[in-house]
Design a protein around this motif. Sequence first.
Motif, PDB file in Angstrom:
ATOM      1  N   CYS A   1       0.834  -1.202   0.000  1.00 23.27           N
ATOM      2  CA  CYS A   1       0.000   0.000   0.000  1.00 23.27           C
ATOM      3  C   CYS A   1       0.869   1.253   0.000  1.00 23.27           C
ATOM      4  O   CYS A   1       1.883   1.327   0.710  1.00 23.27           O
ATOM      5  CB  CYS A   1      -0.911  -0.002   1.232  1.00 23.27           C
ATOM      6  N   ILE A   2       0.486   2.228  -0.800  1.00 24.17           N
ATOM      7  CA  ILE A   2       1.149   3.536  -0.809  1.00 24.17           C
ATOM      8  C   ILE A   2       0.082   4.631  -0.735  1.00 24.17           C
ATOM      9  O   ILE A   2      -1.097   4.386  -0.982  1.00 24.17           O
ATOM     10  CB  ILE A   2       2.021   3.735  -2.070  1.00 24.17           C
ATOM     11  N   LEU A   3       0.505   5.815  -0.370  1.00 18.80           N
ATOM     12  CA  LEU A   3      -0.348   7.000  -0.402  1.00 18.80           C
ATOM     13  C   LEU A   3       0.235   8.003  -1.376  1.00 18.80           C
ATOM     14  O   LEU A   3       1.463   8.162  -1.456  1.00 18.80           O
ATOM     15  CB  LEU A   3      -0.462   7.638   0.985  1.00 18.80           C
ATOM     16  N   PHE A   4      -0.626   8.708  -2.110  1.00 18.11           N
ATOM     17  CA  PHE A   4      -0.143   9.741  -3.020  1.00 18.11           C
ATOM     18  C   PHE A   4      -1.250  10.762  -3.248  1.00 18.11           C
ATOM     19  O   PHE A   4      -2.406  10.557  -2.858  1.00 18.11           O
ATOM     20  CB  PHE A   4       0.305   9.126  -4.351  1.00 18.11           C
ATOM     21  N   TYR A   5      -0.896  11.885  -3.858  1.00 13.95           N
ATOM     22  CA  TYR A   5      -1.849  12.940  -4.188  1.00 13.95           C
ATOM     23  C   TYR A   5      -2.059  12.964  -5.706  1.00 13.95           C
ATOM     24  O   TYR A   5      -1.096  13.013  -6.469  1.00 13.95           O
ATOM     25  CB  TYR A   5      -1.326  14.308  -3.736  1.00 13.95           C
ATOM     26  N   LYS A   6      -3.325  12.947  -6.109  1.00  8.64           N
ATOM     27  CA  LYS A   6      -3.604  12.995  -7.540  1.00  8.64           C
ATOM     28  C   LYS A   6      -3.179  14.305  -8.168  1.00  8.64           C
ATOM     29  O   LYS A   6      -2.909  14.369  -9.376  1.00  8.64           O
ATOM     30  CB  LYS A   6      -5.099  12.765  -7.785  1.00  8.64           C
ATOM     31  N   THR A   7      -3.148  15.363  -7.353  1.00 13.66           N
ATOM     32  CA  THR A   7      -2.738  16.669  -7.883  1.00 13.66           C
ATOM     33  C   THR A   7      -1.229  16.778  -8.019  1.00 13.66           C
ATOM     34  O   THR A   7      -0.726  17.749  -8.588  1.00 13.66           O
ATOM     35  CB  THR A   7      -3.249  17.785  -6.952  1.00 13.66           C
ATOM     36  N   ILE A   8      -0.491  15.801  -7.468  1.00 20.20           N
ATOM     37  CA  ILE A   8       0.970  15.813  -7.544  1.00 20.20           C
ATOM     38  C   ILE A   8       1.479  14.731  -8.490  1.00 20.20           C
ATOM     39  O   ILE A   8       2.320  14.973  -9.352  1.00 20.20           O
ATOM     40  CB  ILE A   8       1.589  15.625  -6.137  1.00 20.20           C
ATOM     41  N   SER A   9       0.942  13.527  -8.313  1.00 21.06           N
ATOM     42  CA  SER A   9       1.422  12.375  -9.089  1.00 21.06           C
ATOM     43  C   SER A   9       0.300  11.815  -9.950  1.00 21.06           C
ATOM     44  O   SER A   9      -0.849  11.726  -9.509  1.00 21.06           O
ATOM     45  CB  SER A   9       1.930  11.271  -8.149  1.00 21.06           C
ATOM     46  N   HIS A  10       0.648  11.430 -11.147  1.00 23.26           N
ATOM     47  CA  HIS A  10      -0.318  10.845 -12.076  1.00 23.26           C
ATOM     48  C   HIS A  10       0.110   9.403 -12.359  1.00 23.26           C
ATOM     49  O   HIS A  10       0.873   9.150 -13.289  1.00 23.26           O
ATOM     50  CB  HIS A  10      -0.383  11.674 -13.359  1.00 23.26           C
ATOM     51  N   LEU A  11      -0.382   8.485 -11.523  1.00 21.47           N
ATOM     52  CA  LEU A  11       0.018   7.086 -11.646  1.00 21.47           C
ATOM     53  C   LEU A  11      -0.819   6.382 -12.705  1.00 21.47           C
ATOM     54  O   LEU A  11      -1.860   6.871 -13.131  1.00 21.47           O
ATOM     55  CB  LEU A  11      -0.146   6.371 -10.298  1.00 21.47           C
ATOM     56  N   ALA A  12      -0.327   5.221 -13.116  1.00 23.15           N
ATOM     57  CA  ALA A  12      -1.059   4.397 -14.077  1.00 23.15           C
ATOM     58  C   ALA A  12      -2.398   3.980 -13.476  1.00 23.15           C
ATOM     59  O   ALA A  12      -2.534   3.807 -12.261  1.00 23.15           O
ATOM     60  CB  ALA A  12      -0.234   3.172 -14.445  1.00 23.15           C
ATOM     61  N   GLY A  13      -3.386   3.804 -14.351  1.00 22.60           N
ATOM     62  CA  GLY A  13      -4.723   3.477 -13.888  1.00 22.60           C
ATOM     63  C   GLY A  13      -4.984   1.998 -13.702  1.00 22.60           C
ATOM     64  O   GLY A  13      -5.998   1.619 -13.122  1.00 22.60           O
ATOM     65  N   ASP A  14      -4.069   1.140 -14.163  1.00 22.89           N
ATOM     66  CA  ASP A  14      -4.250  -0.299 -13.984  1.00 22.89           C
ATOM     67  C   ASP A  14      -2.887  -0.973 -13.995  1.00 22.89           C
ATOM     68  O   ASP A  14      -1.866  -0.383 -14.362  1.00 22.89           O
ATOM     69  CB  ASP A  14      -5.154  -0.892 -15.066  1.00 22.89           C
ATOM     70  N   GLU A  15      -2.892  -2.228 -13.619  1.00 29.82           N
ATOM     71  CA  GLU A  15      -1.650  -2.976 -13.471  1.00 29.82           C
ATOM     72  C   GLU A  15      -0.950  -3.200 -14.804  1.00 29.82           C
ATOM     73  O   GLU A  15       0.286  -3.203 -14.881  1.00 29.82           O
ATOM     74  CB  GLU A  15      -1.961  -4.314 -12.795  1.00 29.82           C
ATOM     75  N   ASP A  16      -1.690  -3.356 -15.880  1.00 29.29           N
ATOM     76  CA  ASP A  16      -1.095  -3.668 -17.180  1.00 29.29           C
ATOM     77  C   ASP A  16      -0.328  -2.490 -17.773  1.00 29.29           C
ATOM     78  O   ASP A  16       0.629  -2.688 -18.526  1.00 29.29           O
ATOM     79  CB  ASP A  16      -2.181  -4.117 -18.159  1.00 29.29           C
ATOM     80  N   SER A  17      -0.758  -1.272 -17.476  1.00 30.23           N
ATOM     81  CA  SER A  17      -0.094  -0.093 -18.054  1.00 30.23           C
ATOM     82  C   SER A  17       0.958   0.509 -17.126  1.00 30.23           C
ATOM     83  O   SER A  17       1.436   1.612 -17.358  1.00 30.23           O
ATOM     84  CB  SER A  17      -1.148   0.976 -18.385  1.00 30.23           C
ATOM     85  N   THR A  18       1.320  -0.212 -16.079  1.00 31.41           N
ATOM     86  CA  THR A  18       2.286   0.284 -15.107  1.00 31.41           C
ATOM     87  C   THR A  18       3.709   0.216 -15.666  1.00 31.41           C
ATOM     88  O   THR A  18       4.099  -0.763 -16.316  1.00 31.41           O
ATOM     89  CB  THR A  18       2.196  -0.533 -13.799  1.00 31.41           C
ATOM     90  N   LEU A  19       4.484   1.251 -15.377  1.00 37.57           N
ATOM     91  CA  LEU A  19       5.896   1.285 -15.756  1.00 37.57           C
ATOM     92  C   LEU A  19       6.727   0.720 -14.612  1.00 37.57           C
ATOM     93  O   LEU A  19       6.703   1.249 -13.496  1.00 37.57           O
ATOM     94  CB  LEU A  19       6.339   2.721 -16.058  1.00 37.57           C
ATOM     95  N   TYR A  20       7.466  -0.360 -14.865  1.00 35.80           N
ATOM     96  CA  TYR A  20       8.274  -1.014 -13.839  1.00 35.80           C
ATOM     97  C   TYR A  20       9.733  -0.587 -13.975  1.00 35.80           C
ATOM     98  O   TYR A  20      10.323  -0.672 -15.055  1.00 35.80           O
ATOM     99  CB  TYR A  20       8.151  -2.531 -13.942  1.00 35.80           C
ATOM    100  N   LEU A  21      10.307  -0.137 -12.845  1.00 31.27           N
ATOM    101  CA  LEU A  21      11.691   0.337 -12.819  1.00 31.27           C
ATOM    102  C   LEU A  21      12.383  -0.185 -11.566  1.00 31.27           C
ATOM    103  O   LEU A  21      11.731  -0.502 -10.565  1.00 31.27           O
ATOM    104  CB  LEU A  21      11.734   1.867 -12.827  1.00 31.27           C
ATOM    105  N   PRO A  22      13.714  -0.258 -11.574  1.00 34.42           N
ATOM    106  CA  PRO A  22      14.444  -0.687 -10.376  1.00 34.42           C
ATOM    107  C   PRO A  22      14.403   0.404  -9.292  1.00 34.42           C
ATOM    108  O   PRO A  22      14.066   1.550  -9.561  1.00 34.42           O
ATOM    109  CB  PRO A  22      15.869  -0.909 -10.886  1.00 34.42           C
ATOM    110  N   VAL A  23      14.748   0.002  -8.063  1.00 34.19           N
ATOM    111  CA  VAL A  23      14.740   0.930  -6.940  1.00 34.19           C
ATOM    112  C   VAL A  23      16.141   1.076  -6.367  1.00 34.19           C
ATOM    113  O   VAL A  23      16.998   0.202  -6.548  1.00 34.19           O
ATOM    114  CB  VAL A  23      13.775   0.454  -5.831  1.00 34.19           C
ATOM    115  N   SER A  24      16.338   2.194  -5.670  1.00 32.69           N
ATOM    116  CA  SER A  24      17.597   2.444  -4.962  1.00 32.69           C
ATOM    117  C   SER A  24      17.282   2.944  -3.567  1.00 32.69           C
ATOM    118  O   SER A  24      16.303   3.677  -3.355  1.00 32.69           O
ATOM    119  CB  SER A  24      18.462   3.469  -5.701  1.00 32.69           C
ATOM    120  N   ASP A  25      18.149   2.550  -2.606  1.00 30.13           N
ATOM    121  CA  ASP A  25      17.962   2.929  -1.210  1.00 30.13           C
ATOM    122  C   ASP A  25      18.805   4.151  -0.903  1.00 30.13           C
ATOM    123  O   ASP A  25      20.038   4.104  -0.939  1.00 30.13           O
ATOM    124  CB  ASP A  25      18.363   1.751  -0.317  1.00 30.13           C
ATOM    125  N   ALA A  26      18.128   5.277  -0.581  1.00 27.87           N
ATOM    126  CA  ALA A  26      18.842   6.524  -0.263  1.00 27.87           C
ATOM    127  C   ALA A  26      18.433   7.065   1.093  1.00 27.87           C
ATOM    128  O   ALA A  26      18.437   8.281   1.311  1.00 27.87           O
ATOM    129  CB  ALA A  26      18.581   7.555  -1.358  1.00 27.87           C
TER     130      ALA A  26
END
Length: 540
Positions: free
Chosen positions: A48-73
């Motif tokens: 689960c994550i929280l976000f603001y629609k006025t700040i972030s525009h995430l994908a609307g479904d699992e199939d159109s999601t952009l997958y990228l690696p993560v880094s720990d900072a």
Amino acid sequence: MAWRPTLIFTIFSTILTQSLAKGKSDSPICGILRTLPNATSNYSEKYCILFYKTISHLAGDEDSTLYLPVSDALEWDVCDETEPPPASLDIENRYIFVSSENNCSALERASRIQSLGGAGTLIVKEKLHAPKQNNTDYNFTLAFIQNSSYVKIMDGGENVTVGLYSPEDSLLPLSLVIIWFLAVFSVGVGAFWSGKVRHKLYLSEQCGHVGEDNPMTCREPALPHEETSMNLSAKSIIGFVVLMCTMLLSLYFFYHILVFVIIGMFCIASGSAVFCCLQPLISRIPCATCRTPYFNIYVVRGTLEVRQILLLIFSFGLSIVWVVMRKEPWAWILQDILGIAFSINVLRVLRLPSLKICTILLCGLVIYDIFFVFITPFITSDGKSIMVEVAKGGTSQEQLPMVLKVPNFAFLEISNICHITDNYNLLGFGDILIPGLLVSFVHSFDLQIGTPCHLYYLVNVIGYGTGLVVTFIALWLLNGAQPALLYLVPFTLIPTYIVAAIRGEVVAMWHGDSDKFESGESDMDSPEEGVPNGSAQIVT
């Protein structure tokens, strides 16, 4: 009288005449972070994550999601622009985990990560909540994630790949379609049944008068335990509205106590309603007709057949199961079944005497609805609507049961992952019963004067359905709580007057049964006689 306890509970049920609400657009909403399988983990996980629609525009479904690696900072002070990122930290086209303990805002952290080529910022917090933000539109990929979820993701080893998305509902949510159908069904069936009962009682009264003057035998059986309509005056309606205001304020201040009282009342009333609604069908079963000896207790009195006893056990068993399991994900189905039965039974039992009383009641409750939704935020210390706070249940985990509720099916996945318990679209019983009383009256008027094609009934059912659609549109356009009666009453009351004016029947509808009550013909307060034919009565 049998209808009086039901009337008392109806007062409670109409408290939630406004129960439809949508979250504000500048509030954080839930989304999903999904990890893809890698060399360390052979299966994907969702967090689960929280976000603001006025700040972030995430994908609307699992199939159109952009997958990228993560880094720990987490060890890097993103807010200190003089401190470059560690040499070992890869930022380009990656989602970056950063700490929530830095000395700058979330937007400033997201801005710096993006300026360094990062794809998005994931702020790790011990407890999942988002700070307040204004509703200015940005274009950052910024989300908040719980520390426990961050630990599990990083335990997946190197080259963890994640994607962020948040399911979007359609312009015509299935849950609202279901609520619309259930509400129109309840009003249509309840009003139709009420009109039939009232007309039958009217014929019984006429037969009784004929029998006094001549030896003619009346074909319609006399029903001495019910009146064609309630003996109400304009003053009693005003008192009713005042009493509702008092009860709503009591709930606002003592919700944590009164909610359990109302749950208990709903259990009893809905169980009785299921019995009353199904009894005509059960009476057609040719078996199990043996009778018990005569008895007299609070819920039932008279004699019961075996088939009625089984129905009684089923009816109250249904409501008891709902009480025990009311917090289960599927409990809304039971609540809606009980609510539909309750609404139909109340409309069958409560019959208003005239269009005058209907008009005063509906207009009074529209004012009541508007005041407690729109005006009270200017009066309360926290600037919140009393009606909306009672509908939401405040800080209590218990909710009032006098609503039809259907889960928002598009967000079931988020509800399960983020443990959201209020992912429902709601419609209060008051939005069914109050217009339904008018529909019941006009249907009885149809039958009494022989209106072709049940004209008034059809006009009002269509008007009610249209008003409900307008209510949903208003919720979507205004993106906030709306008093449903503000839309439902005009779409039922105004067409009634227009049709009555065209047919020249306004005066007849306006007075209704008032002349009978004023002439002293009503025997509503007369002692009740024994139960005819040894049948049982359910006191609702």
